[in-house]
Enzyme design. Structure first.
Site, PDB file in Angstrom:
ATOM      1  N   ARG A   1      18.467 -12.269  39.549  1.00  0.00           N
ATOM      2  CA  ARG A   1      18.620 -13.180  40.704  1.00  0.00           C
ATOM      3  C   ARG A   1      19.348 -14.467  40.299  1.00  0.00           C
ATOM      4  O   ARG A   1      20.170 -14.985  41.055  1.00  0.00           O
ATOM      5  CB  ARG A   1      17.243 -13.553  41.280  1.00  0.00           C
ATOM      6  CG  ARG A   1      16.468 -12.409  41.890  1.00  0.00           C
ATOM      7  CD  ARG A   1      16.918 -12.044  43.267  1.00  0.00           C
ATOM      8  NE  ARG A   1      16.666 -13.075  44.255  1.00  0.00           N
ATOM      9  CZ  ARG A   1      16.851 -12.909  45.558  1.00  0.00           C
ATOM     10  NH1 ARG A   1      17.284 -11.734  46.024  1.00  0.00           N
ATOM     11  NH2 ARG A   1      16.627 -13.881  46.405  1.00  0.00           N
TER      12      ARG A   1
ATOM     13  N   TYR B   1      16.587  -2.958  53.969  1.00  0.00           N
ATOM     14  CA  TYR B   1      16.404  -4.316  54.486  1.00  0.00           C
ATOM     15  C   TYR B   1      15.256  -4.403  55.505  1.00  0.00           C
ATOM     16  O   TYR B   1      15.252  -5.313  56.341  1.00  0.00           O
ATOM     17  CB  TYR B   1      17.706  -4.820  55.108  1.00  0.00           C
ATOM     18  CG  TYR B   1      18.722  -5.319  54.082  1.00  0.00           C
ATOM     19  CD1 TYR B   1      18.379  -6.299  53.148  1.00  0.00           C
ATOM     20  CD2 TYR B   1      20.029  -4.837  54.064  1.00  0.00           C
ATOM     21  CE1 TYR B   1      19.299  -6.772  52.219  1.00  0.00           C
ATOM     22  CE2 TYR B   1      20.966  -5.313  53.133  1.00  0.00           C
ATOM     23  CZ  TYR B   1      20.584  -6.281  52.221  1.00  0.00           C
ATOM     24  OH  TYR B   1      21.504  -6.760  51.314  1.00  0.00           O
TER      25      TYR B   1
ATOM     26  N   LYS C   1      27.970  -5.096  47.108  1.00  0.00           N
ATOM     27  CA  LYS C   1      28.077  -4.813  48.538  1.00  0.00           C
ATOM     28  C   LYS C   1      29.532  -4.457  48.896  1.00  0.00           C
ATOM     29  O   LYS C   1      30.436  -4.624  48.063  1.00  0.00           O
ATOM     30  CB  LYS C   1      27.587  -6.033  49.320  1.00  0.00           C
ATOM     31  CG  LYS C   1      26.088  -6.335  49.118  1.00  0.00           C
ATOM     32  CD  LYS C   1      25.695  -7.610  49.852  1.00  0.00           C
ATOM     33  CE  LYS C   1      24.203  -7.897  49.744  1.00  0.00           C
ATOM     34  NZ  LYS C   1      23.840  -9.149  50.460  1.00  0.00           N
TER      35      LYS C   1
ATOM     36  N   PHE D   1      20.136 -12.037  62.375  1.00  0.00           N
ATOM     37  CA  PHE D   1      21.335 -11.570  61.680  1.00  0.00           C
ATOM     38  C   PHE D   1      21.244 -10.108  61.240  1.00  0.00           C
ATOM     39  O   PHE D   1      22.201  -9.564  60.688  1.00  0.00           O
ATOM     40  CB  PHE D   1      21.648 -12.471  60.478  1.00  0.00           C
ATOM     41  CG  PHE D   1      20.564 -12.522  59.413  1.00  0.00           C
ATOM     42  CD1 PHE D   1      20.396 -11.487  58.497  1.00  0.00           C
ATOM     43  CD2 PHE D   1      19.714 -13.614  59.331  1.00  0.00           C
ATOM     44  CE1 PHE D   1      19.407 -11.539  57.510  1.00  0.00           C
ATOM     45  CE2 PHE D   1      18.712 -13.679  58.351  1.00  0.00           C
ATOM     46  CZ  PHE D   1      18.563 -12.633  57.445  1.00  0.00           C
TER      47      PHE D   1
ATOM     48  N   GLU E   1      13.048  -0.375  45.744  1.00  0.00           N
ATOM     49  CA  GLU E   1      14.495  -0.192  45.924  1.00  0.00           C
ATOM     50  C   GLU E   1      15.040   0.869  44.972  1.00  0.00           C
ATOM     51  O   GLU E   1      15.887   1.694  45.353  1.00  0.00           O
ATOM     52  CB  GLU E   1      15.210  -1.534  45.736  1.00  0.00           C
ATOM     53  CG  GLU E   1      14.886  -2.504  46.875  1.00  0.00           C
ATOM     54  CD  GLU E   1      15.328  -3.945  46.619  1.00  0.00           C
ATOM     55  OE1 GLU E   1      15.941  -4.206  45.561  1.00  0.00           O
ATOM     56  OE2 GLU E   1      15.061  -4.799  47.480  1.00  0.00           O
TER      57      GLU E   1
ATOM     58  N   HIS F   1      23.671  -7.765  45.784  1.00  0.00           N
ATOM     59  CA  HIS F   1      22.238  -7.757  46.068  1.00  0.00           C
ATOM     60  C   HIS F   1      21.472  -7.652  44.757  1.00  0.00           C
ATOM     61  O   HIS F   1      21.913  -6.976  43.833  1.00  0.00           O
ATOM     62  CB  HIS F   1      21.877  -6.554  46.950  1.00  0.00           C
ATOM     63  CG  HIS F   1      20.402  -6.290  46.997  1.00  0.00           C
ATOM     64  ND1 HIS F   1      19.566  -6.956  47.871  1.00  0.00           N
ATOM     65  CD2 HIS F   1      19.593  -5.492  46.248  1.00  0.00           C
ATOM     66  CE1 HIS F   1      18.305  -6.552  47.668  1.00  0.00           C
ATOM     67  NE2 HIS F   1      18.307  -5.672  46.688  1.00  0.00           N
TER      68      HIS F   1
ATOM     69  N   ASN G   1      28.153 -12.116  50.839  1.00  0.00           N
ATOM     70  CA  ASN G   1      27.792 -12.696  49.542  1.00  0.00           C
ATOM     71  C   ASN G   1      27.826 -11.706  48.379  1.00  0.00           C
ATOM     72  O   ASN G   1      27.185 -11.901  47.351  1.00  0.00           O
ATOM     73  CB  ASN G   1      26.459 -13.454  49.632  1.00  0.00           C
ATOM     74  CG  ASN G   1      25.286 -12.555  49.973  1.00  0.00           C
ATOM     75  OD1 ASN G   1      25.454 -11.337  50.110  1.00  0.00           O
ATOM     76  ND2 ASN G   1      24.102 -13.127  50.080  1.00  0.00           N
TER      77      ASN G   1
HETATM   78  P1  DAT Z   1      19.055 -12.075  49.118  1.00  0.00           P
HETATM   79  O1  DAT Z   1      20.211 -11.122  49.325  1.00  0.00           O
HETATM   80  O2  DAT Z   1      19.479 -13.272  48.322  1.00  0.00           O
HETATM   81  O3  DAT Z   1      17.836 -11.403  48.584  1.00  0.00           O
HETATM   82  P2  DAT Z   1      17.704 -12.055  51.698  1.00  0.00           P
HETATM   83  O4  DAT Z   1      16.928 -10.909  51.181  1.00  0.00           O
HETATM   84  O5  DAT Z   1      16.950 -13.197  52.292  1.00  0.00           O
HETATM   85  O6  DAT Z   1      18.673 -12.670  50.557  1.00  0.00           O
HETATM   86  O7  DAT Z   1      18.741 -11.570  52.792  1.00  0.00           O
HETATM   87  C1  DAT Z   1      19.447 -10.362  52.606  1.00  0.00           C
HETATM   88  C2  DAT Z   1      20.866 -10.566  53.026  1.00  0.00           C
HETATM   89  O8  DAT Z   1      20.931 -10.885  54.419  1.00  0.00           O
HETATM   90  C3  DAT Z   1      21.590 -11.725  52.332  1.00  0.00           C
HETATM   91  O9  DAT Z   1      22.102 -11.348  51.075  1.00  0.00           O
HETATM   92  C4  DAT Z   1      22.666 -12.038  53.314  1.00  0.00           C
HETATM   93  C5  DAT Z   1      21.995 -11.785  54.653  1.00  0.00           C
HETATM   94  N1  DAT Z   1      21.460 -13.037  55.182  1.00  0.00           N
HETATM   95  C6  DAT Z   1      20.373 -13.707  54.763  1.00  0.00           C
HETATM   96  N2  DAT Z   1      20.165 -14.819  55.469  1.00  0.00           N
HETATM   97  C7  DAT Z   1      21.179 -14.865  56.371  1.00  0.00           C
HETATM   98  C8  DAT Z   1      21.548 -15.766  57.401  1.00  0.00           C
HETATM   99  N3  DAT Z   1      20.837 -16.862  57.656  1.00  0.00           N
HETATM  100  N4  DAT Z   1      22.655 -15.476  58.128  1.00  0.00           N
HETATM  101  C9  DAT Z   1      23.375 -14.372  57.884  1.00  0.00           C
HETATM  102  N5  DAT Z   1      23.082 -13.459  56.935  1.00  0.00           N
HETATM  103  C10 DAT Z   1      22.002 -13.719  56.198  1.00  0.00           C
HETATM  104 MG    MG Z   2      16.543 -10.024  49.385  1.00  0.00          MG
END
Ligand code: DAT
Ligand code: MG
Length: 150
Positions: A87, A51, A11, A59, A128, A117, A114
């Protein structure tokens, strides 16, 4: 066998912090085969597609804004159990819960920053990969494959 392909992305924060080589290196050293790689500056529409499952989250706007803040490195890695193992290598979504030794557990603190991805299922990996690499990519044999796979 369960050889899979997974979509992994550094990212904007990971690119800015100089972690592209480190992340690539971890997947290389683990034994995965790099099958696609590019630096990309995706549009808002493209990121909203990526997304889409999260579009109703509070968020979501912040997530899209962060993802638009700079280039990303898009890649596809192939190997045994690539989706699940990818993962595990990234660590938990919230870096505060990511184990040390994982990418997020070693380099990140905030869930909204973080670094990386990784696809969460074979189905989303295929989606994807199609979204980020519509041009497709070349297939090749990894010469050391017999040393990594039985
Ligand atoms: P991942 O990236 O581990 O697959 P996800 O698909 O649930 O996680 O969410 C995508 C991204 O969105 C994640 O990397 C960071 C952001 N995100 C997820 N939960 C969040 C939260 N509670 N507050 C802020 N950003 C969040
Ligand atoms: Mg995800």
């Amino acid at each position: 066998n369960n050889k899979e392909q997974t979509y992994i992305m550094v990212k904007p924060d990971g690119v800015q912090r100089g972690l592209v080589g480190e992340i690539l290196s971890r997947f290389e050293k683990r034994g995965f085969k790099l099958v696609a790689l590019k630096l990309a500056t995706p549009s808002k529409e493209h990121l909203e597609k990526h997304y889409a499952d999260l579009s109703d989250k509070a968020f979501f706007p912040g997530l899209i804004q962060y993802m638009l803040s700079g280039p990303v490195v898009a890649m596809v890695w192939e190997g045994l159990d690539a989706v699940k193992t990818g993962r595990v290598m990234l660590g938990a979504t919230n870096p505060l819960a990511s184990a040390p030794g994982t990418i997020r557990g070693d380099y990140a603190l905030a869930v909204g920053r973080n670094i990386c991805h990784g696809s969460d299922s074979v189905e989303s990996a295929n989606k994807e990969i199609g979204l980020w690499f519509p041009e497709g990519f070349a297939q090749y044999t990894l010469l050391q494959e017999t040393m990594i796979f039985e």
